[in-house]
Design an enzyme around this catalytic site. Structure first.
Site, PDB file in Angstrom:
ATOM      1  N   ASP A 137      51.967  -1.601 101.145  1.00  0.00           N
ATOM      2  CA  ASP A 137      50.698  -1.834 100.468  1.00  0.00           C
ATOM      3  C   ASP A 137      49.702  -0.833 101.023  1.00  0.00           C
ATOM      4  O   ASP A 137      49.818  -0.387 102.168  1.00  0.00           O
ATOM      5  CB  ASP A 137      50.208  -3.281 100.626  1.00  0.00           C
ATOM      6  CG  ASP A 137      50.084  -3.719 102.065  1.00  0.00           C
ATOM      7  OD1 ASP A 137      48.967  -3.665 102.615  1.00  0.00           O
ATOM      8  OD2 ASP A 137      51.103  -4.139 102.647  1.00  0.00           O
ATOM      9  N   GLU A 142      42.837 -15.046 102.216  1.00  0.00           N
ATOM     10  CA  GLU A 142      42.752 -15.115 103.672  1.00  0.00           C
ATOM     11  C   GLU A 142      41.273 -15.223 104.039  1.00  0.00           C
ATOM     12  O   GLU A 142      40.389 -14.873 103.260  1.00  0.00           O
ATOM     13  CB  GLU A 142      43.392 -13.884 104.312  1.00  0.00           C
ATOM     14  CG  GLU A 142      42.845 -12.552 103.805  1.00  0.00           C
ATOM     15  CD  GLU A 142      43.615 -11.356 104.329  1.00  0.00           C
ATOM     16  OE1 GLU A 142      43.674 -11.204 105.572  1.00  0.00           O
ATOM     17  OE2 GLU A 142      44.133 -10.566 103.517  1.00  0.00           O
TER      18      GLU A 142
END
Length: 261
Positions: free
Chosen positions: A57, A144
Site C-alpha cells: 500500500d 483506526e
C-alpha cells in the site's frame, strides 16, 4: 546499517520467464515477491512467506515508485491512499493510480476515516476523487484511531456509533462502485469497536508483530499488512508489505469476482 533480509518465498515456475522481460505481467498473473525488510520479524506460523501473492500500500510517503520495476519484483496489487475525512486528497494519489495501472498492478483506493466529519460527506469526497475504473479493486475503508489530527484526535465514539457511521459510508460508496468494500483495521480499533460482530465484509488486517490468528482471534481475512519497513527495487524508501490470503489460483478467481467490470 539496516539489516536486509530476503523474504524467502518459492518462485512460481510458470512465471519464471517473466524475470528478464521488460513487459509487465498482466493483472492476475501472480509474480512471486522479491522483497526485503529493513526490520524483519520472526512470525509464528503461518508466516507471510507461506503466502505466494504479495503487494503493497502506498501514500504520499512513497514519493518515487517505478511501478514497472515494482511489478517485476512481485508487487501484484497496490492499495493507494486517496482521501482523508471530507476535504483531504493524498497528493500522490493520482500519480500512484496512473503508474500502477500502466504497469499492470491491480490497484485499489482507500479512505482514512475521520470522526469529526459526517460519513455522507466523506463518502462523497472519496467518490469525487477516485475514478470508477474498469479492473479496479474494491474500495477500502480504513478504520483506526487517529492520534495526530488536531481536531479529531480525541474524538472516539462508542462502538455502536462507529458501526453506524461505517454502515452509512459503506452504503453510499458501494452503490457507486458496485462492489462490497474491504475494511482495513488495527487490533486495538477492532477490539474496542467490536468489529468481530461487523459481519459480511472482507478484512485487511494490520499486524506487524503477530500473525492475524494471534492478533485477531477468530477473524477471517483477505489481506494481511505484515510490515511497514519493506524494501523493493523500484520504490524509494520503505513501504508497507501485504499478503493475500490464498494461492495464485485463488488470487485469479478472487479478481474475477471482486474487480470492477
Amino acid at each position: 546499517m539496516k539489516i536486509r533480509a530476503t523474504l524467502a518465498i518459492l518462485l512460481l515456475s510458470a512465471l519464471a520467464s517473466c524475470g528478464g522481460n521488460d513487459k509487465p505481467a498482466p493483472i492476475g498473473a501472480a509474480v512471486a515477491p522479491n522483497f526485503q525488510d529493513a526490520k524483519p520479524v520472526n512470525f509464528n506460523s503461518p508466516t507471510p512467506a507461506r503466502y505466494r501473492v504479495h503487494g503493497i500500500d502506498a501514500a504520499r510517503f512513497q514519493t518515487s515508485i517505478n511501478w514497472s520495476s515494482a511489478r517485476r519484483n512481485g508487487v501484484n496489487f497496490a492499495f493507494l491512499k486517496a482521501t482523508e475525512g471530507g476535504d483531504l486528497l493524498d497528493p500522490m494519489f493520482q500519480d500512484h493510480w496512473r503508474g500502477a495501472g500502466q504497469a499492470g498492478v491491480a490497484r485499489g483506493a482507500y479512505h482514512f476515516y475521520y470522526f469529526c466529519t459526517s460519513p455522507e460527506v466523506q463518502a462523497k469526497w472519496f467518490i469525487k476523487n477516485v475514478p470508477r475504473s474498469k479492473g479496479m479493486l474494491p474500495p477500502v475503508l480504513d478504520m483506526e484511531w487517529n492520534p495526530f489530527s488536531p481536531t479529531c484526535a480525541h474524538r472516539r465514539p462508542d462502538a455502536s456509533v462507529v458501526q453506524d457511521e461505517m454502515r452509512r459510508w459503506l452504503k453510499i460508496v458501494e452503490a457507486h462502485y458496485g462492489q462490497r468494500t474491504i475494511i482495513y483495521t488495527t487490533p486495538r480499533f477492532y477490539e474496542e469497536n467490536k468489529l468481530a460482530s461487523f459481519k459480511g465484509y472482507e478484512y485487511w488486517l494490520r499486524t506487524t508483530a503477530k500473525t492475524p490468528r494471534e492478533a485477531f482471534p477468530g477473524q477471517s481475512w483477505r489481506f494481511w499488512q505484515y510490515s511497514a519497513t519493506g524494501l523493493i527495487d523500484g520504490i524509494k524508501g520503505e513501504v508497507d508489505l501485504n499478503a493475500f490470503s490464498g494461492t495464485p489460483a485463488d488470487w485469479s478467481a478472487w479478481l474475477a469476482t471482486r474487480t470492477l467490470k
